[in-house]
Design an enzyme around this catalytic site. Structure first.
Site, PDB file in Angstrom:
ATOM      1  N   VAL A   1       1.574   3.799  -1.702  1.00 52.83           N
ATOM      2  CA  VAL A   1       1.317   2.690  -0.788  1.00 52.83           C
ATOM      3  C   VAL A   1       0.140   3.062   0.097  1.00 52.83           C
ATOM      4  CG1 VAL A   1       2.298   1.163   0.944  1.00 52.83           C
ATOM      5  CG2 VAL A   1       3.773   2.195  -0.781  1.00 52.83           C
TER       6      VAL A   1
ATOM      7  N   ASP B   1      17.798  -2.349  -4.078  1.00 52.73           N
ATOM      8  CA  ASP B   1      17.365  -1.028  -3.638  1.00 52.73           C
ATOM      9  C   ASP B   1      17.376  -0.929  -2.118  1.00 52.73           C
ATOM     10  OD1 ASP B   1      16.712   1.557  -4.127  1.00 52.73           O
ATOM     11  OD2 ASP B   1      14.564   1.189  -4.406  1.00 52.73           O
TER      12      ASP B   1
END
Ligand SMILES: *[C@@H]1O[C@H](CO)[C@@H](O)[C@H](O)[C@H]1NC(C)=O
Ligand SMILES: *[C@@H]1O[C@H](CO)[C@@H](O)[C@H](O)[C@H]1NC(C)=O
Ligand SMILES: *[C@@H]1O[C@H](CO)[C@@H](O)[C@H](O)[C@H]1NC(C)=O
Ligand SMILES: *[C@@H]1O[C@H](CO)[C@@H](O)[C@H](O)[C@H]1NC(C)=O
Length: 671
Positions: free
Chosen positions: A359, A470
Site C-alpha cells: 500500500v 477479513d
C-alpha cells in the site's frame, strides 16, 4: 626583265606571304579538348590529368602550384586575334573559404622557376610582379582578396597584364538579360565556363563567365580595350596556372577549346569528364560526408530512442481496459496519475505490506487528494471481472465507518485499488507490540461500535449482502477523528440476499476464521461475526487471537478469556495498558460479547443487528450461565499441530484433508 623581276618579286612576296600565313595559322592554331585524356599538355607543379581526362592543377597540397600548357608555342603577330573557352571548377577543402584562383595565361615560357605560390599563383614573385618584360597576359578567376594587388573582393574576375594588379576586374557574375548581372560563386565547386576573346583588329579583350550549360552571354563580364601586341611575344604558350594557397583548394579544368584568328569551337559539355563526387571524393567531401553521416546517425538515434522512449512510456503507463469496464468509467483511475501520485511507487511512499500487496501513499495530481493505493497482484485473469464489479459496487457503498474506495486501475497482472488516505493508519498499531500511542477505553469502545455499525450496514442494510471476510484490527483504519473505519475489501465477496454463497477458496486470517468457514470454504455473515468476536477480544485484551508464548506454547485468546470467564474473572482479561480509566461494565460487555460471537456454532452467534443492540445497552446480553464456547464433539489438540501462520494459505484447506480436519477439530473441538 623588269617584268620578270616584277614577277619574281611578286612570286617571292606571294611565297613569303604564304609562308607567313602558314606560320601564323600553323598546325596547332586550333584545338579542342573535351577532357584531356588525349592531350599532350606540358604540366608543372602538382598538375595532373586523371584517367577520366580531368585536369587537376592543384591537388589540395598546401601552397602548391600547378601549370598546364599547350605543348607547342603559338605565333602572335601584331594583328593576331584569339578566342578561347574552357570549363573549370574550384573546390575548396573547407566550404566557403578558398585558396587562390585560377588563371588562363599567355606567356613566353611554360615554366616559372622563381615564381611563388599563393597570391602569385605560380606566375610571378615580389620582384617580377608587374615587370613589363614578363610579357604575360592572364585572365584571372580569383577567389581571394589580396590587398597588395588592389583586389576588389574575394570572388572576382580580372584581366592582368604582366602582374597580378588587375587592369580591370569585376565580381564574378554573368549577364542574364542584356544588362542584369547574376552573381556567381567561384568556389561553389560547380563547373563553370569562361570565354576569353581578343580581337586583334579592334584591340578589344572580352572576358565572359557563365555557369555550365548556360549559353555564352552576349554581354561579356569584362571589356577592355588594349593592344595585346605590345604585351605578347611573337611566340607564346597558352595554358593555365593556379595555386591552392594556404587554404587547401582543388582547381580543375574539364575542357578547353582554343583558336587563333578565329572563334574557338564550342565544347561538348556532355563529353567533359566528371568531377570527383563530393561524397567520398575530396577531403572536404569526406568531412562533409562524415558530418552528414554523423548527423544522420544522430537523427536516426534520436528517432529510434524517441520511439523506444514512447514505447517505454506507453508500456510503463499501459493499462488493461476491457469493454465491460465502460460502466465503471468514473471509478477508473489512470495508471499514469497513480504513478505520479505515489512518486513512482517509491519506497518512501510505502505505507505497508498487506497480505495481498503493498500500500502506497499518494497525492493525486491536480485534485491534491490524498490517497492510499493498494497494489494487488493478480496474475490470473479469471475472476477479475467479478472482482472489479465487486470493488466498484463496494465503492458505491457509503458509510462513515467504511474507508471510501475511490476507484481502481487495472494493468497486466496487477490491480490497483485507490482508497481515501487514512492519516492515523490501522488500529493494530495502537494495540500490539508496546505501542507508542495507547488508545484509552473510550476510544476503543467508539471504534468497536463504529465497526459494529458498518458490519450491520454491510450485512443487513445495503442492497446486497456484503461479507467482508477479513475483519481484524489491521484492517480497521483510523481516520483523523480516530473513528474506526473498515477497510480492505480486497477479500470481500458479494452475495445476493438469501442466496447460498458459492463456495470458492477460503480466504481470511487464522484466528479470525470461523470453524465452518475453514471447513466449507464458505463465508457468511455469521463468519464475519466470528471474526468480529475475535476482534472484540483483541481490542479489549490487547492481544492477538493466537499468540505464541514460546516455541512450544501458543495462547488461544478465546480459550484464555473463556477460562477466565469460567472462573468468574473475565475482567482480568482486559488490556493492562488500559490503566484505570475504563468502564468495567463496558469492558465486561465487550469481552462477553466477544466470547458469544466466538461460538463454534454459527447459529449461536448473534447477528450484527443484535451486536449493535447489546453494545448500546438497548438489550441485555443473553444469560451465559450455560454458555459453552464449543460443541461437544472433537478432540483437543492443545496447541500442537497448529498451522504456524496467521495468514492463511487459501489452497491449504482445499487440498489437504487431514490438515483440514486438524484445523477444524482445533477450532471447533473442546479442550
Ligand atoms: C598531390 O600531388 C603531390 C605532388 O604531385 C603528390 O605528392 C601528392 O600525393 C598528391 N596528393 C593527392 C592527394 O593526390
Ligand atoms: C608531347 O609533347 C612533347 C613536347 O612538348 C613531345 O616530346 C612528345 O613526343 C609529345 N607526345 C605525344 C604523345 O605527342
Ligand atoms: C623572382 O623570380 C626571378 C626569376 O623569375 C628570380 O631571378 C628572382 O630571384 C626571384 N625573386 C625572388 C625574391 O624570389
Ligand atoms: C553581387 O556581388 C557583389 C560583390 O560581392 C555585391 O556587391 C552585390 O550586392 C551582389 N549582388 C547580388 C544580387 O547579390
Amino acid at each position: 626583265m623588269s617584268a620578270n623581276l616584277m614577277a619574281t618579286v611578286v612570286l617571292f612576296l606571294l611565297a613569303m606571304t604564304t609562308a607567313i600565313m602558314v606560320l601564323v595559322s600553323g598546325d596547332d592554331t586550333s584545338f579542342v579538348f573535351n577532357g584531356f585524356r588525349s592531350a599532350n599538355l606540358t604540366m608543372g607543379g602538382d598538375a595532373s590529368v586523371n584517367s577520366n581526362g580531368l585536369l587537376q592543377l592543384t591537388n589540395e597540397t598546401k601552397m602548391h602550384v600547378g601549370h598546364a600548357f599547350y605543348p607547342s608555342p603559338l605565333v602572335f603577330t601584331n594583328t593576331s586575334s584569339f578566342s578561347t573557352t574552357f570549363v573549370f571548377a574550384i573546390r575548396p577543402f573547407y566550404p566557403a573559404v578558398s585558396g587562390h584562383g585560377i588563371a588562363f595565361v599567355i606567356s613566353p615560357t611554360k615554366a616559372f622557376p622563381g615564381a611563388r605560390p599563393g597570391q602569385y599563383i605560380g606566375l610571378f614573385n615580389e620582384t617580377t610582379n608587374g615587370d613589363p618584360t614578363n610579357h604575360v597576359f592572364a585572365a584571372e578567376f580569383d577567389t581571394m582578396q589580396t590587398s597588395e594587388f588592389g583586389d576588389i573582393d574575394n570572388n572576382h574576375v580580372g584581366i592582368d597584364i604582366n602582374g597580378l594588379n588587375s587592369t580591370i576586374s569585376a565580381p564574378a557574375s554573368y549577364c542574364i538579360n542584356g544588362s542584369h548581372f547574376q552573381n556567381l560563386s567561384l568556389i561553389s565547386g560547380l563547373p563553370m565556363q569562361a570565354w576569353v576573346d581578343y580581337d586583334g583588329g579592334s584591340k578589344q579583350i572580352n572576358v565572359t563567365l557563365a555557369p555550365i550549360n548556360v549559353k555564352k552571354p552576349e554581354t561579356p563580364l569584362l571589356k577592355l580595350s588594349l593592344d595585346l601586341s605590345h604585351v605578347l611575344t611573337y611566340s607564346s604558350y597558352v595554358g593555365f596556372s593556379s595555386s591552392a594557397g594556404s587554404l587547401l583548394t582543388s582547381h580543375y579544368v574539364l575542357g578547353w577549346s582554343f583558336k587563333l584568328n578565329g572563334v574557338a569551337q564550342n565544347l561538348d559539355v556532355s563529353q567533359l569528364p566528371k568531377l570527383p563526387r563530393i561524397i567520398g571524393g575530396t577531403k572536404q567531401s569526406v568531412i562533409l560526408s562524415i558530418g552528414l553521416s554523423l548527423l544522420s546517425h544522430c537523427l536516426l538515434f534520436l528517432v529510434i530512442s524517441s520511439v523506444f522512449y514512447y514505447r517505454y512510456r506507453k508500456r510503463k503507463f499501459s493499462e488493461v481496459v476491457e469493454e465491460w469496464e465502460q460502466e465503471y468509467g468514473p471509478h477508473r483511475f489512470k495508471y499514469k496519475d497513480l504513478y505520479i501520485a505515489t512518486k513512482g511507487f517509491g519506497e518512501k511512499e510505502l505505507l505497508g505490506c498487506g497480505g495481498f500487496g503493498k500500500v502506497y501513499r499518494g497525492t493525486m495530481p491536480g485534485s491534491k487528494i490524498e490517497v492510499a493505493v493498494k497494489k494487488v497482484s493478480n496474475e490470473s485473469r479469471q475472476g477479475v471481472r467479478e472482482f472489479v464489479a465487486e470493488i466498484v459496487s463496494i465503492g458505491r457503498l457509503r458509510h462513515r465507518n467504511l474507508v471510501p474506495l475511490l476507484g481502481y486501475c487495472r494493468r497486466r497482472g496487477e490491480l490497483l485499488l485507490v482508497y481515501d488516505y487514512m492519516p492515523n493508519g490501522s488500529l493494530d498499531k495502537y494495540i500490539h507490540n508496546q505501542p507508542s500511542v495507547i488508545l484509552n477505553w473510550a476510544q476503543r469502545f467508539k471504534i468497536i461500535k463504529g465497526v459494529a455499525l458498518v458490519l450491520r450496514y454491510l450485512h443487513e442494510e445495503c442492497e446486497k449482502v456484503v461479507v467482508h471476510r477479513d475483519i481484524k484490527a489491521s484492517n480497521i483504519m483510523l481516520d483523523s477523528e480516530l473513528n474506526g473505519r473498515l477497510g480492505d475489501f480486497g477479500l470481500a465477496r458479494l452475495y445476493d440476499h438469501g442466496s447460498d454463497p458459492q463456495a470458492t477458496r477460503v480466504v481470511g486470517t487464522f484466528g479470525y476464521l470461523a470453524p465452518e468457514q475453514a471447513r466449507t470454504g464458505r463465508a457468511r455473515t455469521r463468519s464475519d461475526v466470528y471474526a468480529f468476536g475475535a476482534f472484540l477480544l483483541e481490542v479489549a485484551c490487547g492481544r492477538k487471537p493466537i499468540e505464541r508464548e514460546s516455541e512450544e506454547e501458543r495462547v488461544i485468546l478465546v480459550d484464555w478469556v473463556y477460562g477466565l470467564w469460567s472462573k468468574g474473572e473475565i475482567i482480568e482479561a482486559k488490556d493492562g495498558n488500559l490503566g484505570r480509566e475504563y468502564s468495567a461494565e463496558e469492558v465486561e460487555l465487550v469481552l462477553k460479547l466477544g466470547l458469544l460471537c466466538s461460538s463454534s456454532e454459527p447459529l449461536r452467534r448473534p447477528s450484527m443487528r443484535q451486536v449493535v443492540l447489546y453494545l448500546n445497552w438497548e438489550v441485555p446480553l443473553p444469560d451465559m450461565s450455560c454458555f459453552s464456547l464449543y460443541s461437544s464433539r472433537g478432540l483437543s489438540f492443545g496447541s500442537h499441530g497448529f498451522c504456524d501462520s496467521t495468514a492463511c494459505v487459501p489452497s491449504y484447506f482445499d487440498k489437504s484433508v487431514s490438515h483440514c480436519s486438524v484445523v477444524e477439530s482445533l477450532l471447533s473441538g473442546g479442550r
